[in-house]
Each structure stands twice: as C-alpha cells, then as structure tokens.
Motif scaffolding. Sequence first.
Motif, PDB file in Angstrom:
ATOM      1  N   THR A  20      -0.685   4.244  -2.157  1.00  0.00           N
ATOM      2  CA  THR A  20      -1.833   4.879  -1.494  1.00  0.00           C
ATOM      3  C   THR A  20      -1.377   5.847  -0.421  1.00  0.00           C
ATOM      4  N   GLY A  77       0.788  -1.231   0.000  1.00  0.00           N
ATOM      5  CA  GLY A  77       0.000   0.000   0.000  1.00  0.00           C
ATOM      6  C   GLY A  77       0.814   1.272   0.000  1.00  0.00           C
ATOM      7  N   ALA A  96      -6.345   1.992   6.011  1.00  0.00           N
ATOM      8  CA  ALA A  96      -5.515   3.010   5.363  1.00  0.00           C
ATOM      9  C   ALA A  96      -5.565   4.339   6.107  1.00  0.00           C
ATOM     10  N   ARG A  99      -1.703   9.977  -0.014  1.00  0.00           N
ATOM     11  CA  ARG A  99      -2.337  10.568   1.169  1.00  0.00           C
ATOM     12  C   ARG A  99      -1.432  11.621   1.807  1.00  0.00           C
TER      13      ARG A  99
END
Length: 207
Positions: free
Chosen positions: A15, A12, A187, A19
Amino acid sequence: MFVAFEGGEGAGKSTQVRRLLDWLGLHEIPARVTHEPGGTAPGVRIRALLLDPATGDLSPRAEALLYAADRAQHVHAVVRPALDVGEVVVTDRYVDSSLAYQGAGRTLAVEEVRRLSAWATGGLVPALTVLLDLPPATGLQRARGRGAADRLEAESLDFHERVRATFLELAAAEPERYLVLDATLPADEIAAAVRDRVAALLPGRVA
C-alpha cells in the motif's frame, strides 16, 4: 535514488509503495516500482520455489542462496538500469529482509547472510529504508485474511518475533538510513511521513 520498504507480514508495504509512486508521479519524477522475490522473469520462478508450501522443507542455506540469486538478477536487470537513467527505484523488500528472515528467522549467522547479499548486489545499498513496524500477531492476522498462508507466513510466531527484533536492530544501527514507522497508524499518516522523508532526499525536485 533507491528506496526500500521493509517489514513483517501484513505491515502494509505494498500500500505504501503505491502511495509513494503516485506522489512521485504527481511531481513528474520518473520512478520504477519493483519487489522481491520475483521482480524479474527468472525471479518469478524462484519466488514460486520459495513461497509455495508445496516446495516443502528447504535447508536455511538453500533458502538464503535462492533469495540471493533472485536479488542478484533483480539488481542486474531492474534496479541498476533504472538508477542509471535517473529514475527513483522503490522496492518492496531488499537485503534487510534476508538479514531478518533467513538470518534471524532461520538462525543463520546474520553477517554471513549480509556478505552473501552484498556480493549478490555488488554492494548496492538504498538511500532510504522505510521499516513498517507491526507486532507479528497483528501482521499475521492481516496476512492470513488475504488467503492461504505461504511458506513464510506459516512459520511460528516465535520465528516472526525474531524477524521483527532483527529489523528493529538493523534500524537502530543505521538511523540515518532508516525511517521506522508504526504500521498500526492510519495509512494516510504513514504515507505523509514517507513523503516528507523522501522529499528531503530530493532537494529542488519537489515543491
């Protein structure tokens, strides 16, 4: 400030990089997001050689040298120029990936790979390395759900277990530089932990 995200396949990283970039933007902090391999025009061509299954067998030393070449150009053309003008640089993979994948994964001497990478980068070390830790079987399942496996994703589970173990060893050796997070967490929870650590490194710039 220079921040690197590291971890195995499917952890991840992309991602969390996005962010963090969004959060820096909210605070009007100039930032540059990049990645390895392939963060430059020459690097795109090197990436194709490294990851395309059609490349076939590469010797471990040839693979390590190609990653070092990509990284040398990346630092020269992207990372240092952005740092020099005061931007926060966030990269998806950096030196520690070579130590884990080409060092432990390919069973090269990790210290030799470290010296090669240090020469390629002029000794540039991130202020913070975020390690997203995930069991390899879980990560590979995630990665392979995105499409056909690349050369590294197609390696054995044992290969990826060695990679994970080395990432954790590197983090344990330099706890002040690393933030190790469980990549199975939601997340949002991971992103909050990253923001807290980055904010602490940007005193006076984040309210």
